[in-house]
Design an enzyme around this catalytic site. Structure first.
Site, PDB file in Angstrom:
ATOM      1  N   GLY A  67      -7.497   9.316   9.661  1.00 46.84           N
ATOM      2  CA  GLY A  67      -7.843   9.025  11.291  1.00 46.84           C
ATOM      3  C   GLY A  67      -9.617  10.353  11.449  1.00 46.84           C
ATOM      4  O   GLY A  67      -9.441  10.327  12.958  1.00 46.84           O
ATOM      5  N   ALA A  85      -9.025   5.571   3.771  1.00 45.59           N
ATOM      6  CA  ALA A  85      -9.240   6.995   5.042  1.00 45.59           C
ATOM      7  C   ALA A  85     -10.544   7.488   5.494  1.00 45.59           C
ATOM      8  O   ALA A  85     -11.360   7.472   3.828  1.00 45.59           O
ATOM      9  CB  ALA A  85      -8.258   7.537   4.490  1.00 45.59           C
ATOM     10  N   GLY A  86     -10.749   8.117   6.643  1.00 45.88           N
ATOM     11  CA  GLY A  86     -11.909   8.687   7.134  1.00 45.88           C
ATOM     12  C   GLY A  86     -13.045   8.150   6.948  1.00 45.88           C
ATOM     13  O   GLY A  86     -14.562   8.165   8.095  1.00 45.88           O
ATOM     14  N   ASN A 126      -9.344   1.227   9.973  1.00 48.22           N
ATOM     15  CA  ASN A 126      -8.463   1.235  11.223  1.00 48.22           C
ATOM     16  C   ASN A 126      -8.802   2.166  12.129  1.00 48.22           C
ATOM     17  O   ASN A 126      -9.082   1.236  13.342  1.00 48.22           O
ATOM     18  CB  ASN A 126      -6.882   1.695  10.662  1.00 48.22           C
ATOM     19  N   LYS A 182       0.341  -1.609   0.516  1.00 48.20           N
ATOM     20  CA  LYS A 182       0.320  -0.281   0.179  1.00 48.20           C
ATOM     21  C   LYS A 182       0.656   0.964  -0.048  1.00 48.20           C
ATOM     22  O   LYS A 182       1.458   1.144   1.080  1.00 48.20           O
ATOM     23  CB  LYS A 182      -0.666  -0.083   1.032  1.00 48.20           C
TER      24      LYS A 182
END
Lengths: 266, 66
Positions: A168, A194-195, A216, A107
């Site tokens: 995050g 992300a997000g 995550n 990645k």
């Protein structure tokens, strides 16, 4: 089944086939037990890891993340998080390939600054080109710019992963209209990276036709990460099913579900 | 012999190979990767490759990350 219905084809990235469309990051958990439990509950087969300097002379018996996440069970996706230049990202990918015995799926993320963690697209494009030429299968984190997404695809990235919002932040998909354009023109899997803050964000991305989502913080920072991992699994599955089923059209006026005929007041 | 190891200046008493360095650091058998002067040193070459004074060595492993 009519010919123009959407068919369920499993997620395929650079020839690797995955039954789960949820990718899970392994950062920010309390310990490796919690990481392993959340990863398990998510049903994921593809987990990201970071590559960092080994602590020297501190604790030789320190547990190893790769023991908690056996490579026999999970495909490891090393990231280049923390890299701000193409050069550092390429070095990190080469270290990861050595670390994982020649495994070439990575990645790529090249960041612009600490405050936004927004991708530095110029460096990302440079790194992507170098890595693809060196035989890496590159899943690339990028901004939600349709032109850049197409360019990364042209370079040979095996998946393009635009942000939904800042890493995050948990703000979800802030620009679904742009994501829609990316999806419309894509010939490689598009994953939102992300997000994502909550399962409805993940479901929305999947309903729109994303090939998957990478999550995550939304799992690791939930009060109960293992339960949230399960919730994300269900959301991704529900969103995918809804994409395949194709939603009803929106209408301006009401349309009763119960028939008018046979009413007692007719 | 002076080398730069994971960003820190370190002194070692004698000439050594990558394998010997890993051994001295109690990292033998751990899942790590080694880079010297920004070039990967494959595991298969750890036993033969001698470090030179001033080498910049990076030893990395996998940790949690998104």
């Amino acid at each position: 089944m009519s010919a123009d219905q959407r068919q369920d084809i499993p997620l395929t990235v650079a020839g690797r086939v995955f039954s789960s469309r949820l990718l899970v990051g392994t950062g920010k958990y309390r310990d490796f037990d919690e990481t392993a439990a959340a990863v398990e509950a998510s049903g994921t087969e593809l987990v990201t890891v970071a590559v960092r300097r080994t602590n020297l002379g501190q604790n030789p018996d320190e547990p190893n993340l790769l023991d908690a996440l056996p490579t026999s069970r999970y495909t490891i996706l090393p990231n280049t998080a923390g890299c701000y230049t193409a050069k550092d990202a390429v070095r990190t990918c080469k270290l990861a390939r050595e670390l994982l015995d020649g495994h070439n799926l990575v990645k790529l993320e090249v960041l612009g600054d600490d405050g936004t963690l927004y991708p530095n697209v110029v460096e990302t494009l440079k790194a992507a080109e170098t890595l693809v030429n060196d035989g890496f299968d590159v899943m690339v984190y990028t901004s939600d710019d349709p032109i850049v997404a197409k360019e990364l695809e042209r370079i040979g990235c095996c998946a393009v992963m635009p942000l939904g919002s800042l890493i995050g932040s948990g703000h979800g998909l802030l620009n679904p209209a742009t994501l829609e354009i990316i999806l419309e023109h894509a010939e490689v899997p598009i994953l939102v990276d992300a997000g994502i803050g909550t399962p409805s964000d993940a479901a929305l991305a999947m309903e729109m036709g994303c090939a998957g989502v990478l999550i995550n913080s939304a799992i690791a920072h939930a009060r109960q990460p293992v339960r949230m991992a399960h919730a994300m699994k269900l959301a991704v599955e529900a969103g995918r099913e809804a994409y395949l089923a194709e939603r009803m059209p929106r209408r301006a006026s009401a349309n009763p579900s119960s028939p008018f005929a046979g009413r007692i007041n007719a | 012999m002076h080398i730069q190891l994971n960003g820190d200046q370190r002194e070692f008493s004698s000439e050594l190979t990558i394998s010997e360095l890993i051994d001295q650091l109690a990292l033998t058998g751990r899942r790590i990767a080694v880079e010297v002067n920004e070039e990967i040193v494959p595991r298969s070459q750890h036993a033969e490759m001698h470090l030179s004074p001033g080498d910049r060595v990076e030893i990395v492993h996998a940790i949690g990350g998104g």
